[in-house]
Write a protein that holds these residues in place. Sequence first.
Motif, PDB file in Angstrom:
ATOM      1  N   ILE A   1       0.810  -1.217   0.000  1.00 23.86           N
ATOM      2  CA  ILE A   1       0.000   0.000   0.000  1.00 23.86           C
ATOM      3  C   ILE A   1       0.852   1.280   0.000  1.00 23.86           C
ATOM      4  CG2 ILE A   1      -0.255   0.479   2.459  1.00 23.86           C
ATOM      5  CD1 ILE A   1      -3.229   0.744   2.007  1.00 23.86           C
TER       6      ILE A   1
ATOM      7  N   PHE B   1      -6.799  -5.505  -1.484  1.00 28.91           N
ATOM      8  CA  PHE B   1      -7.126  -4.345  -0.654  1.00 28.91           C
ATOM      9  C   PHE B   1      -8.316  -4.599   0.272  1.00 28.91           C
ATOM     10  CE2 PHE B   1      -5.212  -2.332  -4.499  1.00 28.91           C
ATOM     11  CZ  PHE B   1      -4.059  -1.874  -3.886  1.00 28.91           C
TER      12      PHE B   1
ATOM     13  N   LEU C   1      -4.121  -4.463   5.254  1.00 31.17           N
ATOM     14  CA  LEU C   1      -4.396  -3.414   4.277  1.00 31.17           C
ATOM     15  C   LEU C   1      -5.753  -2.764   4.537  1.00 31.17           C
ATOM     16  CD1 LEU C   1      -3.155  -5.049   0.938  1.00 31.17           C
ATOM     17  CD2 LEU C   1      -1.891  -3.694   2.603  1.00 31.17           C
TER      18      LEU C   1
END
Length: 386
Positions: free
Chosen positions: A261, A283, A289
């Motif tokens: 990220i 994600f 994340l």
Amino acid sequence: MMNKDNTFIPSGDILRQFLANQMISANELKGILQARGAFCSSQDKKNLVPLLVKTGIAPYEFAHLKDLVKEKEDNPKVQTKQLTWNQDLGTTLASELGFGFDFENLVDDTFHNLTIENEPQFIVAGDGKNPNHVIAEVRIKRRDRTKNFGEDENYFDCSIEMRVDENNQLDLNVTTKHTSKESQNIANEIVRRASRKLKESSAIKSEEIKRILFTDFTNESRIDYLTQLIKSIDYAAYIKNTKRIHIKPDNDIPGDAPEEIKMLEQKIKELTLKGENLDSSVFLRLSTLKARIKLFNISCTYTITTSEVEGACEIDFEFPDLESMSQSELTISIVRFSTKSKISNKERSKLKMTVLKAFEAKKLDLLKEHSFKYTPSSSLETVSES
């Protein structure tokens, strides 16, 4: 005196602009010519429009074409709110709201570009037998004088439906058709007035309205909530694909960011991803994340199968107000809708609302699992009276 809008018949370049409107098909133009005894082999509007511009159109033909432009298919958007009903009072929604409710001055528009086209009132909904189930419908016209003739008027519908359920909860199903900010504002104003009126007569126990806001979740719980919400509902819709997500890195989370990220946090303010089965994206899947990702929108496609109809739709699950996330309320809306067999507009609307209301019910059921602000005995957010 006759209204000048009703007596005006366009000609020349203004007529050409009007006939070019995408809501007017080539078949409609051919039908007008054929009714006059004139036949054209072309199916292209580029050839049909000049014929009508040269010959002009009659008042009844113009009236018919104007109706076609206005009758855009409604793609509903639903927001469900809740109040607590006072069953001890012994009154009904119909008696509280059906008489003398104030629908005046709902529009705040100095230039009069926005007007209400009907005379709204609360009436008993459905089969008319339940006085604790009422609905008010509003039709809004917006005029944009900067657009071409025939495209300068847009019509929007909204409805406010209230029903007392078996748990003495007053469900406020606020439905805005199209994605009109104007209709949403008017619907919210009617809800504010209705809650105030019901509070003054003690028909509800408070004026607090339960809403689902972006800030009711942590980043991780918001992702978990939305990915659970989009899953199939057996009697309504079956998920086919998660085709789009809108995310933003949260740079306020302390500690070192995972490698996956870091690029987002350094270079990208927000990102819309398009693809296949994005709910299983890294994600939205990895907890390391998820804590650093703000999820604003998930768009999914579904198949619809009933005993009479097969079809497909695309639904957006969205917190739309990116400029004010503390007031951004979860909205579920149908973006596209189709059926394999032809059905009436009434049947289409009914089927759309069945799908939307199924997700609305699921939306409230999932709150207790994912929202840190969930409190069963009280509302999540108070709507201001101002």
